[in-house]
Design a protein around this motif. Structure first.
Motif, short mmCIF file in Angstrom:
data_model
loop_
_atom_site.label_atom_id
_atom_site.label_comp_id
_atom_site.label_asym_id
_atom_site.label_seq_id
_atom_site.Cartn_x
_atom_site.Cartn_y
_atom_site.Cartn_z
N TYR A 273 0.84 -1.20 0.00
CA TYR A 273 0.00 0.00 0.00
C TYR A 273 0.87 1.24 0.00
CZ TYR A 273 -4.11 -2.78 1.34
OH TYR A 273 -5.14 -3.68 1.36
N VAL A 274 0.48 2.25 -0.78
CA VAL A 274 1.10 3.56 -0.72
C VAL A 274 -0.01 4.61 -0.66
CG1 VAL A 274 3.23 2.88 -1.89
CG2 VAL A 274 1.29 3.71 -3.24
N ALA A 275 0.33 5.79 -0.15
CA ALA A 275 -0.66 6.86 0.06
C ALA A 275 -0.56 7.89 -1.06
CB ALA A 275 -0.42 7.52 1.41
N GLY A 276 -1.60 7.97 -1.90
CA GLY A 276 -1.63 8.96 -2.96
C GLY A 276 -1.72 10.36 -2.40
N GLU A 277 -0.83 11.26 -2.87
CA GLU A 277 -0.79 12.60 -2.30
C GLU A 277 -0.78 13.72 -3.35
OE1 GLU A 277 2.74 13.22 0.00
OE2 GLU A 277 4.09 12.56 -1.60
N GLY A 278 -0.93 13.39 -4.62
CA GLY A 278 -0.95 14.47 -5.59
C GLY A 278 -0.99 13.99 -7.03
N PHE A 279 -1.05 14.97 -7.95
CA PHE A 279 -1.05 14.67 -9.37
C PHE A 279 -0.51 15.86 -10.15
CE2 PHE A 279 -5.08 16.84 -8.70
CZ PHE A 279 -5.18 17.68 -9.79
N ASN A 286 0.32 11.97 -20.26
CA ASN A 286 1.23 11.34 -19.30
C ASN A 286 1.02 11.98 -17.93
OD1 ASN A 286 3.33 9.65 -18.35
ND2 ASN A 286 4.81 11.33 -18.59
N ARG A 287 -0.14 11.75 -17.34
CA ARG A 287 -0.45 12.32 -16.04
C ARG A 287 0.43 11.66 -14.96
NH1 ARG A 287 -5.45 15.08 -16.78
NH2 ARG A 287 -6.55 14.33 -18.62
N ILE A 288 0.94 12.48 -14.06
CA ILE A 288 1.84 12.00 -13.03
C ILE A 288 1.09 11.78 -11.72
CG2 ILE A 288 3.91 12.53 -11.68
CD1 ILE A 288 4.39 11.90 -14.65
N CYS A 289 1.39 10.68 -11.06
CA CYS A 289 0.77 10.29 -9.80
C CYS A 289 1.81 10.39 -8.68
CB CYS A 289 0.25 8.86 -9.92
SG CYS A 289 -0.37 8.14 -8.39
N ASN A 290 1.56 11.24 -7.69
CA ASN A 290 2.46 11.38 -6.54
C ASN A 290 1.96 10.52 -5.38
OD1 ASN A 290 2.13 14.44 -7.79
ND2 ASN A 290 4.25 13.85 -7.44
N TYR A 291 2.87 9.92 -4.64
CA TYR A 291 2.47 9.07 -3.53
C TYR A 291 3.59 9.03 -2.47
CZ TYR A 291 5.51 5.69 -5.85
OH TYR A 291 6.60 5.09 -6.42
N TYR A 292 3.21 8.67 -1.26
CA TYR A 292 4.17 8.47 -0.17
C TYR A 292 4.32 6.98 0.07
CZ TYR A 292 6.56 8.75 4.29
OH TYR A 292 7.48 8.60 5.29
N ASP A 293 5.59 6.51 0.11
CA ASP A 293 5.88 5.09 0.28
C ASP A 293 6.50 4.86 1.66
OD1 ASP A 293 6.78 2.46 0.17
OD2 ASP A 293 7.40 2.60 -1.93
N SER A 294 5.84 4.07 2.50
CA SER A 294 6.26 3.86 3.88
C SER A 294 7.18 2.65 4.08
CB SER A 294 5.02 3.66 4.77
OG SER A 294 4.37 2.44 4.42
#
Length: 324
Positions: A273-279, A286-294
């Motif tokens: 699981y990762v937490a989506g935090e932006g785009f 080519n849309r970019i997906c930002n996420y936090y990886d724990s």
């Protein structure tokens, strides 16, 4: 250590541990790869990892009919919201009163208290419900970054609780990974995706936050429809200033999709699981997906605020899903 509880009634195959394949293929699921549940069995797993399975593991779990319906309804209106938003960016004059009513109904149900301008740029809805067009740069509305205050998961199977921690603390809701592990019914096998909506929604109303998470699960193999719907669902949630739960499945196959920092893998598969935090949708192709990886087992993730394309994230979640 692999959970085998799955979505009820979808006809999707169970996910089992897979060994490396030699043929280059961009497949992200058992169905894509032509594999079956029996491809890798428990005894093989024990031989491969005699000291215990090091994978970060999770699974979908069994969804109730109510959960499936809630996810479908939210996804349908989220798509409408994104279409209205894109129309507003291209031509603010084209936005109608009906458009604003659709978006406002979405806000009222899922993100109560949010400003409609966060969803429909370039316009202002007046007190008499008339619409005023605001002149501004369309590019100002193509990115969003919540910069979630994540933290490294406290043990190998807490990627679910750590993801929930990041999302809730991003809204000023102070919970611990241990508390979220209890609410998510996390055990040594990981966390079922089906447990996220209730665990997160428990905190709706805290500190002025009103939200309603639902699930959207993949078709079992990559499709353009899934990529579009998943992206719309995620972006519509991020616009409301709330994070997204991405349930990813990486398979150790040449050419397969990977999260940033997982370009090389030793395990046959990783569920995480990762937490989506932006785009960033400045380039619609080519849309970019930002996420936090724990991930506490990775030392090459820098500040852990990572990114991949939404197409890659769609491939990673196509046999799992998201909570949005």
């Amino acid at each position: 250590m692999i959970k085998v509880k799955r979505i009820v009634g979808t006809g999707m195959a169970l996910i089992c541990l897979m060994s490396m394949l030699t043929a280059p293929v961009f497949g992200e699921s058992l169905k894509d790869l032509g594999l079956s549940e029996s491809y890798f069995n428990k005894s093989d797993l024990n031989k491969a990892y005699p000291d215990g399975d090091p994978r970060i593991n999770n699974d979908l779990g069994a969804l109730t009919p109510e959960q499936e319906q809630a996810g479908k309804e939210k996804s349908e209106i989220a798509t409408k919201v994104i279409n209205i938003r894109e129309k507003a960016i291209k031509n603010p004059q084209s936005v109608t009163k009906n458009d604003t009513e659709i978006v406002q109904s979405y806000i009222n149900k899922y993100f109560k208290g949010q400003d409609i301008k966060a969803f429909i740029p370039n316009i202002t809805v007046n007190k008499d419900n008339s619409i005023s067009v605001v002149s501004s740069n369309p590019g100002d509305y193509q990115t969003k970054f919540l910069n979630l205050p994540g933290q490294v998961q406290t043990n190998n199977y807490y990627c679910g609780p750590a993801t929930a921690y990041a999302i809730l603390n991003g809204r000023g809701i102070n919970v611990s990974q241990t508390t979220m592990a209890s609410r998510l019914d996390t055990d040594t096998d990981g966390t079922n995706l089906a447990n996220f909506p209730a665990a997160l929604n428990y905190y709706s109303g805290t500190n002025g936050n009103y939200f309603s998470y639902a699930l959207s699960y993949g078709p079992g193999s990559y499709s353009t429809t899934w990529a579009v719907n998943m992206t719309n669902n995620a972006i519509s949630t991020l616009l409301g200033n709330y994070g997204v739960v991405y349930d990813v499945h990486m398979i150790n196959v040449s050419g397969s999709a990977r999260l940033q920092g997982y370009e090389t893998m030793q395990a046959p598969e990783i569920k995480h699981y990762v937490a989506g935090e932006g785009f960033d949708s400045s380039d619609p192709s080519n849309r970019i997906c930002n996420y936090y990886d724990s991930n506490n087992q990775k030392s090459n993730l820098g500040d852990r605020h990572m990114q991949v394309s939404f197409q890659t994230m769609a491939r990673l979640t196509d046999d799992m899903g998201i909570a949005f």
